[in-house]
Design a protein around this motif. Structure first.
Motif, PDB file in Angstrom:
ATOM      1  N   LYS A 214       9.817  14.328  -1.601  1.00 51.66           N
ATOM      2  CA  LYS A 214       9.047  15.112  -0.637  1.00 51.66           C
ATOM      3  C   LYS A 214       7.624  14.561  -0.549  1.00 51.66           C
ATOM      4  CE  LYS A 214       7.751  19.908   0.301  1.00 51.66           C
ATOM      5  NZ  LYS A 214       7.648  21.253  -0.281  1.00 51.66           N
ATOM      6  N   PHE A 215       7.122  14.081  -1.696  1.00 53.29           N
ATOM      7  CA  PHE A 215       5.766  13.518  -1.757  1.00 53.29           C
ATOM      8  C   PHE A 215       5.839  12.080  -2.278  1.00 53.29           C
ATOM      9  CE2 PHE A 215       5.348  18.125  -2.504  1.00 53.29           C
ATOM     10  CZ  PHE A 215       4.485  18.470  -1.476  1.00 53.29           C
ATOM     11  N   PRO A 216       6.215  11.129  -1.416  1.00 54.92           N
ATOM     12  CA  PRO A 216       6.316   9.739  -1.880  1.00 54.92           C
ATOM     13  C   PRO A 216       4.934   9.090  -1.997  1.00 54.92           C
ATOM     14  CG  PRO A 216       7.120   9.954   0.371  1.00 54.92           C
ATOM     15  CD  PRO A 216       6.580  11.289  -0.015  1.00 54.92           C
ATOM     16  N   VAL A 217       4.218   9.440  -3.049  1.00 50.56           N
ATOM     17  CA  VAL A 217       2.868   8.910  -3.260  1.00 50.56           C
ATOM     18  C   VAL A 217       2.782   8.284  -4.643  1.00 50.56           C
ATOM     19  CG1 VAL A 217       1.754  10.576  -1.710  1.00 50.56           C
ATOM     20  CG2 VAL A 217       2.005  11.137  -4.142  1.00 50.56           C
ATOM     21  N   ASP A 218       1.741   7.503  -4.871  1.00 47.96           N
ATOM     22  CA  ASP A 218       1.539   6.881  -6.173  1.00 47.96           C
ATOM     23  C   ASP A 218       0.686   7.793  -7.061  1.00 47.96           C
ATOM     24  OD1 ASP A 218       1.800   4.209  -7.720  1.00 47.96           O
ATOM     25  OD2 ASP A 218      -0.315   4.766  -7.951  1.00 47.96           O
ATOM     26  N   MET A 219       0.858   7.598  -8.364  1.00 43.59           N
ATOM     27  CA  MET A 219       0.125   8.403  -9.337  1.00 43.59           C
ATOM     28  C   MET A 219      -1.388   8.346  -9.105  1.00 43.59           C
ATOM     29  SD  MET A 219       1.054  10.287 -11.848  1.00 43.59           S
ATOM     30  CE  MET A 219       2.649   9.732 -12.432  1.00 43.59           C
ATOM     31  N   ALA A 220      -1.879   7.181  -8.640  1.00 44.50           N
ATOM     32  CA  ALA A 220      -3.329   7.009  -8.470  1.00 44.50           C
ATOM     33  C   ALA A 220      -3.810   7.493  -7.111  1.00 44.50           C
ATOM     34  CB  ALA A 220      -3.694   5.538  -8.643  1.00 44.50           C
TER      35      ALA A 220
ATOM     36  N   ILE B 186       0.841  -1.190   0.000  1.00 45.27           N
ATOM     37  CA  ILE B 186       0.000   0.000   0.000  1.00 45.27           C
ATOM     38  C   ILE B 186       0.883   1.249   0.000  1.00 45.27           C
ATOM     39  CG2 ILE B 186      -0.299   0.556   2.477  1.00 45.27           C
ATOM     40  CD1 ILE B 186      -3.397   0.148   1.735  1.00 45.27           C
ATOM     41  N   SER B 187       0.349   2.303  -0.568  1.00 50.65           N
ATOM     42  CA  SER B 187       1.023   3.603  -0.500  1.00 50.65           C
ATOM     43  C   SER B 187      -0.003   4.602  -0.011  1.00 50.65           C
ATOM     44  CB  SER B 187       1.522   4.001  -1.890  1.00 50.65           C
ATOM     45  OG  SER B 187       1.940   5.352  -1.886  1.00 50.65           O
ATOM     46  N   THR B 188       0.316   5.312   1.069  1.00 47.28           N
ATOM     47  CA  THR B 188      -0.662   6.243   1.652  1.00 47.28           C
ATOM     48  C   THR B 188       0.015   7.262   2.567  1.00 47.28           C
ATOM     49  OG1 THR B 188      -2.689   6.400   3.004  1.00 47.28           O
ATOM     50  CG2 THR B 188      -1.125   4.685   3.621  1.00 47.28           C
ATOM     51  N   PRO B 189      -0.586   8.429   2.718  1.00 44.73           N
ATOM     52  CA  PRO B 189      -0.148   9.293   3.810  1.00 44.73           C
ATOM     53  C   PRO B 189      -0.489   8.599   5.127  1.00 44.73           C
ATOM     54  CG  PRO B 189      -1.512  10.519   2.235  1.00 44.73           C
ATOM     55  CD  PRO B 189      -1.652   9.060   1.902  1.00 44.73           C
ATOM     56  N   VAL B 190       0.327   8.811   6.145  1.00 42.91           N
ATOM     57  CA  VAL B 190       0.021   8.294   7.486  1.00 42.91           C
ATOM     58  C   VAL B 190      -0.678   9.429   8.245  1.00 42.91           C
ATOM     59  CG1 VAL B 190       0.985   7.309   9.607  1.00 42.91           C
ATOM     60  CG2 VAL B 190       2.067   6.826   7.390  1.00 42.91           C
ATOM     61  N   VAL B 191      -1.853   9.116   8.791  1.00 41.12           N
ATOM     62  CA  VAL B 191      -2.683  10.152   9.407  1.00 41.12           C
ATOM     63  C   VAL B 191      -3.018   9.736  10.840  1.00 41.12           C
ATOM     64  CG1 VAL B 191      -4.900  11.360   9.216  1.00 41.12           C
ATOM     65  CG2 VAL B 191      -3.688  10.692   7.129  1.00 41.12           C
ATOM     66  N   ARG B 192      -2.844  10.652  11.779  1.00 37.74           N
ATOM     67  CA  ARG B 192      -3.238  10.389  13.170  1.00 37.74           C
ATOM     68  C   ARG B 192      -4.179  11.497  13.624  1.00 37.74           C
ATOM     69  NH1 ARG B 192       1.645   9.764  15.802  1.00 37.74           N
ATOM     70  NH2 ARG B 192       1.619   7.503  15.626  1.00 37.74           N
TER      71      ARG B 192
END
Ligand code: UGA
Ligand code: MN
Length: 321
Positions: free
Chosen positions: A227-233, A205-211
């Motif tokens: 800086k933004f390690p996210v997926d294109m989708a 999975i690729s996601t921001p970690v949110v608390r």
């Protein structure tokens, strides 16, 4: 007396039903065919849309009402010619058919309009734009990893800048799997929204970690110096927000396409909206289709002259001689 009243109500009911059905039919045939702006060498050129195969009438598929007063989602899909291209686009297109107010920008990595793609787009009946956006030659001849789909996505961005004033942009690769709920989540994006993508790298999975609704970090198999390690989708962009950043685009740097795009928008994580229930739902999956070899040439055998195989031959990719 009472019976007459019942008949009256029945008649009125039928009338309302008939008018609704007629309105629905009219709305499904209300299709804007913007279509082909050929795009070459990184610069879009105005051009005429090429007709689909033999200019045959293509029966439109049924779609949900498009007149809902909601923001349009410009789905930008890079694609390229290969045996699985049409099946992949069919699957994605038939997903998008369930979603109202989609404008599908299909940008193909080619110099030549692909009639098979146009035929599919005509059939699906949703508002679409077809662009030819070839990868610049200098990247194509490079060894190692290539900036896949970048010319395509930048072509789509440029089209949106020219033609849209509001709405949302989403980069949807042609081979991924999308739960239609992802479009509900991104539709009201104010600047940039982010959400999880499944099946990305060995982390799954690729996601921001949110608390507690607040951004903590990123979970992704390849953070590197991004800086933004996210997926294109995994993100969507508001059109107005994009229009305020005239220089924003995607870099031709393999692995850094998402990071470069988001950096060019000059956004901070404080401004990002975490959707999909605070990033707890997976509505986009980074599925991949295994390699599919071109088909044998036996379909060309002269014993099949004057048969359906002469037509079907156009639908498959054959091995070179
Ligand atoms: C990986 C990443 O997970 C994606 O987020 C990223 O967009 C992509 O690499 C990339 O390098 O751009 P992956 O599944 O390896 O995804 O890439 P593909 O699905 O093969 O290609 C990404 C998109 O570009 C697809 O929509 C594909 O149709 C298109 N593409 C691919 C081209 O237009 N031309 C090509 O030569 C190859
Ligand atoms: Mn892919």
């Amino acid at each position: 007396m009472q019976r007459r009243l019942v008949t009256k109500y029945l008649l009125a009911g039928f009338l309302v039903m008939a008018v609704t059905m007629i309105l629905y039919e009219m709305s499904t045939s209300r299709v804007e065919r913007i279509s082909c702006l050929p795009y070459g060498n990184g610069v879009p050129m105005e051009g005429l849309r090429m007709p689909a195969l033999d200019q045959k009438e293509v029966a439109p598929a049924r779609r949900p009402m498009d007149n809902a007063d909601i923001p349009t989602i410009y789905v930008i899909t890079p694609t390229y010619k290969r045996p699985a291209q049409i099946p992949e686009l069919t699957r994605l297109g038939q997903t998008l058919m369930h979603v109202p107010r989609i404008h599908w920008i299909v940008a193909e990595d080619t110099n030549n309009t692909n009639p098979h793609v146009l035929e599919l787009l005509d059939h699906l009946g949703m508002p679409y734009t077809y662009l030819t956006t070839p990868m610049p030659h200098k990247y194509r001849i490079k060894s190692g990893s290539k900036p896949k789909g970048v010319a395509n996505r930048n072509g789509g961005l440029e089209w949106v800048r020219k033609h849209a004033t509001s709405g949302v942009i989403y980069f949807a690769d042609d081979d991924n799997t999308y739960d239609i709920r992802v479009f509900d989540e991104m539709r009201y994006t104010k600047r940039v929204s982010m959400f999880p993508v499944g099946l990305v790298t060995s982390k799954g999975i690729s996601t921001p970690v949110v608390r507690n609704g607040k951004f903590v970090s990123f979970y992704d198999g390849w953070i590197s110096n991004r800086k933004f390690p996210v997926d294109m989708a995994g993100f969507a962009i508001n059109v107005n927000f994009l229009l305020k950043k005239p220089g924003a685009s995607m870099p031709f740097v393999p692995g850094y396409e998402e990071d470069g795009m988001l950096r060019s928008l000059n956004i901070t994580m404080n401004e990002v909206e975490f959707v999909a229930d605070n990033c707890t739902k997976v509505y986009a999956w980074h599925t991949r289709t295994g390699p599919i070899a071109p088909a044998s040439r036996s379909i060309l055998d002269s014993k099949y002259n004057d048969t359906n195989l002469r037509v079907l031959r156009e639908k498959i990719h054959l091995k070179k001689k």
